[in-house]
Design a protein around this motif. Structure first.
Motif, short mmCIF file in Angstrom:
data_model
loop_
_atom_site.label_atom_id
_atom_site.label_comp_id
_atom_site.label_asym_id
_atom_site.label_seq_id
_atom_site.Cartn_x
_atom_site.Cartn_y
_atom_site.Cartn_z
N TYR A 254 0.84 -1.20 0.00
CA TYR A 254 0.00 0.00 0.00
C TYR A 254 0.88 1.26 0.00
O TYR A 254 0.62 2.21 -0.74
N PHE A 255 1.93 1.24 0.80
CA PHE A 255 2.83 2.39 0.89
C PHE A 255 3.44 2.67 -0.48
O PHE A 255 3.47 3.82 -0.95
N ALA A 256 3.91 1.61 -1.15
CA ALA A 256 4.54 1.78 -2.46
C ALA A 256 3.54 2.30 -3.49
O ALA A 256 3.88 3.13 -4.35
N ARG A 257 2.31 1.80 -3.43
CA ARG A 257 1.29 2.25 -4.39
C ARG A 257 1.10 3.76 -4.31
O ARG A 257 1.00 4.45 -5.33
N TYR A 258 1.06 4.28 -3.08
CA TYR A 258 0.85 5.72 -2.94
C TYR A 258 2.10 6.51 -3.28
O TYR A 258 2.01 7.61 -3.85
N LEU A 259 3.27 5.98 -2.96
CA LEU A 259 4.47 6.71 -3.34
C LEU A 259 4.63 6.77 -4.85
O LEU A 259 5.17 7.74 -5.40
N THR A 276 7.75 3.71 9.20
CA THR A 276 8.25 3.07 7.99
C THR A 276 9.55 2.33 8.27
O THR A 276 10.35 2.72 9.11
N THR A 277 9.76 1.26 7.54
CA THR A 277 10.89 0.36 7.74
C THR A 277 11.57 0.09 6.40
O THR A 277 11.08 0.53 5.35
N PRO A 278 12.67 -0.67 6.39
CA PRO A 278 13.29 -1.03 5.10
C PRO A 278 12.33 -1.75 4.16
O PRO A 278 12.45 -1.63 2.94
N THR A 279 11.36 -2.48 4.69
CA THR A 279 10.37 -3.15 3.84
C THR A 279 9.58 -2.13 3.04
O THR A 279 9.33 -2.30 1.84
N HIS A 280 9.16 -1.04 3.69
CA HIS A 280 8.43 0.02 2.99
C HIS A 280 9.31 0.68 1.94
O HIS A 280 8.86 0.96 0.82
N ILE A 281 10.55 0.96 2.29
CA ILE A 281 11.43 1.68 1.37
C ILE A 281 11.80 0.80 0.18
O ILE A 281 11.88 1.29 -0.96
N ARG A 282 11.98 -0.49 0.41
CA ARG A 282 12.28 -1.40 -0.71
C ARG A 282 11.10 -1.41 -1.70
O ARG A 282 11.30 -1.31 -2.92
N ALA A 283 9.90 -1.52 -1.18
CA ALA A 283 8.72 -1.52 -2.04
C ALA A 283 8.58 -0.18 -2.78
O ALA A 283 8.22 -0.14 -3.96
#
Length: 606
Positions: A254-259, A276-283
């Motif tokens: 979801y985070f990546a979709r909005y970014l 936010t974590t590395p998982t969010h930033i990777r996506a």
């Protein structure tokens, strides 16, 4: 490097350093920048994880590393040492990554929200000057990110100081509440207009809200800014899961979709803030780098009569529950700024449609507003409606709660809902300053004691109150067994009725009803019609404990913007019709506080 920041391609910044440090065991109330000295290996590991996730920029662990913030933790004389160490750790991590990466010095406001009241502009600027000089000393940070500034005057001060101290690129980020205004009340256009005349390489926004709420702010910044724009949202809203433990609910997809939508809107630097974590930033990195086109450089400048179901609602909430009548109530939230006129008008409209019971719910942001007890009193006295006041415990002592409740009872308040609450996000590390002498269970017990003629210490006093005591329960809780156990604890403490959080599907409600069978405690169903696909998408992904069925999301997305509100009302009406036999009443909340929009829902109940 300035060309890299020019907006020719979308850059990815890292996520939350604080969230990762807390997850590794750092206490919420300790100085996180000091870990640059006491636990450099932990800080270095977090930098490495964000670089492995694909970040183009990592921020030194220096947010709040100024004399005033550090002084609160006993380190006022270590500003230079902590900031140099923070940059050194980030630089070493970049060298290990073996690819071009920038190091940003993270600069917070000079003062916390409480310090602002007693520290003037000259001292704030001197405090920032000292930190910034340390960050850029000896070829230090490649750039500075001035972040989480809730007041435009403080951000202007920070830009002025930084520009006078160094010539590295400056990224100036304001933080906006969910009403798209800064804590100081400025709009994105005002922020862009003021900063556009200053020496910043990029301006933007970070913290306080999740991706969806921030997207509208970022779009306005792109529209009015003359330089590239950045955006670093939180991973949704924090949820309290322990005495001093919080978690965020948004997943990486979801985070990546909005970014990706940020990039499509013209934002040229994306990243993450709280939760936010590395998982969010990777996506996010994968999302923005697979866009079909690069982001562009930003630039440019009361109606019908009352249905039968409502007409029968007369008398206090306690009277209605005792008589076994189906309760119909509506929710009102105080307007920002402390003005009660909007709430009074809404209550009068509700009354004209036969709803004479109004639940006053507190706002969930830091904007100035009247508290729910006082608003409930105002509505009872000026409009003549019966009210249910919501009382939260997060920032009150038990003595102040007791005093407020006794005063409210003397003035006519009888129905109270106990909630623990979460403090509004005011900065990069939310929920640090709450008092929480008691939680919702303790407040429920306090109310039950007052009804029995006992004070908070169990001592007898001469009067007995007659509160009708309510508590909240969440059918969509992530751990339903724990939520049910807590609901039973509230009932044992003295809760006489329960109000569930807004529900958008019947499975979780059915499970809750079954779990409460045999308690004899009435359950009121909260229903808030969805206004749009974006509204539903936000609740599904950014608000903890809310379940939105995929079929509901599909209906709203297909309806489009023009018909989504009507579709949301139709969905809510259908849910009400199916659930009426399962509960003892409903609490209706109107979209955008438009009380007339509740008429179709009242028809569904009739």
């Amino acid at each position: 490097m300035r060309q890299l920041l020019s907006g020719q391609r979308v850059l990815v910044c890292d996520g939350a350093m604080g969230t990762m440090l807390h997850a590794a065991g750092a206490a919420l109330d300790r100085s996180l920048p000091e870990l640059n000295l006491s636990d450099p290996g932990l800080v270095a590991t977090i930098h490495d994880s964000y670089l492995s996730a694909g970040a183009d920029i990592i921020q030194a662990n220096t947010f709040g590393a100024n004399r005033l913030w550090l002084g609160d933790h006993g380190f006022p004389d270590k500003v230079d040492e902590i900031n140099r160490a923070g940059v050194r750790l980030a630089r070493a991590a970049c060298e290990r990554s073996e690819r071009p990466v920038l190091v940003a010095g993270s600069v917070s406001p000079a003062v916390t929200a409480l310090q602002r009241r007693r520290v003037g502009s000259a001292e704030r600027m001197e405090v920032l000057r000292e930190q910034i000089q340390a960050l850029v000393a000896d070829g230090g940070a490649d750039l500075l990110i001035l972040e989480t500034f809730g007041y435009l005057d403080e951000l202007v001060e920070a830009v002025s100081v930084a520009a006078s101290v160094c010539d590295v690129p400056l990224i100036a980020q304001a933080t906006f509440a969910d009403d798209a205004h800064t804590l100081g009340g400025e709009t994105p256009r005002e922020v862009a207009s003021v900063l556009g005349s200053m020496p910043v390489a990029m301006l933007g926004t970070n913290c306080t809200v999740g991706p969806q709420r921030m997207l509208a702010v970022a779009e306005d910044l792109v529209r009015y800014a003359s330089v590239p724009v950045s955006a670093q949202p939180n991973a949704g809203q924090p949820r309290r899961v322990g005495p001093r433990t919080f978690e965020f609910s948004i997943d990486g997809g979801y985070f990546a979709r909005y970014l990706g939508r940020f990039a499509d809107a013209g934002v040229t630097l994306v990243g993450g803030c709280c939760g936010t974590t590395p998982t969010h930033i990777r996506a996010a990195a994968e999302a923005v780098r697979t866009l079909s086109r690069p982001a562009e450089t930003s630039g440019g400048v009361a109606a019908a009569g009352a249905p039968a179901a409502a007409r029968g609602n007369v008398g206090s909430l306690a009277d209605q529950l005792a008589a076994g009548r189906f309760v119909v109530a509506a929710a009102i939230t105080p307007s920002p700024g402390g003005w009660a006129g909007d709430a009074e008008q809404a209550a009068a409209v509700l009354q004209s449609h036969g709803i004479g019971l109004v639940a006053v719910q507190p706002r969930e942001n830091a904007r100035t507003h009247m508290d729910s007890l006082n608003m409930a009193l105002q509505l009872q006295q000026r409009v003549g409606v019966e009210t249910i006041a919501t009382v939260t415990t997060w920032d009150q002592t038990i003595m102040s709660l007791q005093a407020d409740l006794l005063g409210a009872h003397a003035l006519g308040i009888r129905s109270v809902v106990s909630t623990t609450g979460s403090p509004p996000v005011l900065g990069d590390y939310p929920a640090v300053d709450g008092t929480w002498e008691v939680d919702s269970v303790g407040l429920t017990a306090l109310l039950a004691g007052l009804n029995a003629g006992r004070d908070s210490n169990g001592l007898a006093f001469t009067i007995r109150t007659s509160f009708c005591i309510g508590a909240r329960v969440n059918p969509g809780a992530r751990d339903p067994d724990a939520e049910i156990a807590r609901a039973h604890a509230k009932i044992r403490a003295g809760a006489q009725f329960l109000i569930c959080r807004p529900v958008y599907e019947l499975d979780s409600l059915s499970r809750l009803v079954d779990a409460l069978d045999g308690t004899g405690v009435p359950l009121l169903l909260s229903v808030t019609p969805l206004r749009s696909f974006e509204d539903a998408d936000y609740l599904a992904h950014e608000v903890p404990g809310v379940t939105i069925p995929a079929s509901t999301l599909e209906v709203l997305e297909k309806a489009g913007r023009g018909a989504a509100r009507a579709a949301g009302l139709e969905l809510a009406s259908g849910l009400l019709a199916k659930s009426k036999s399962m509960v003892s009443g409903v609490l209706l909340a109107a979209p955008d506080d438009d009380a007339a929009a509740l008429v179709p829902l009242l028809a569904a109940l009739g």
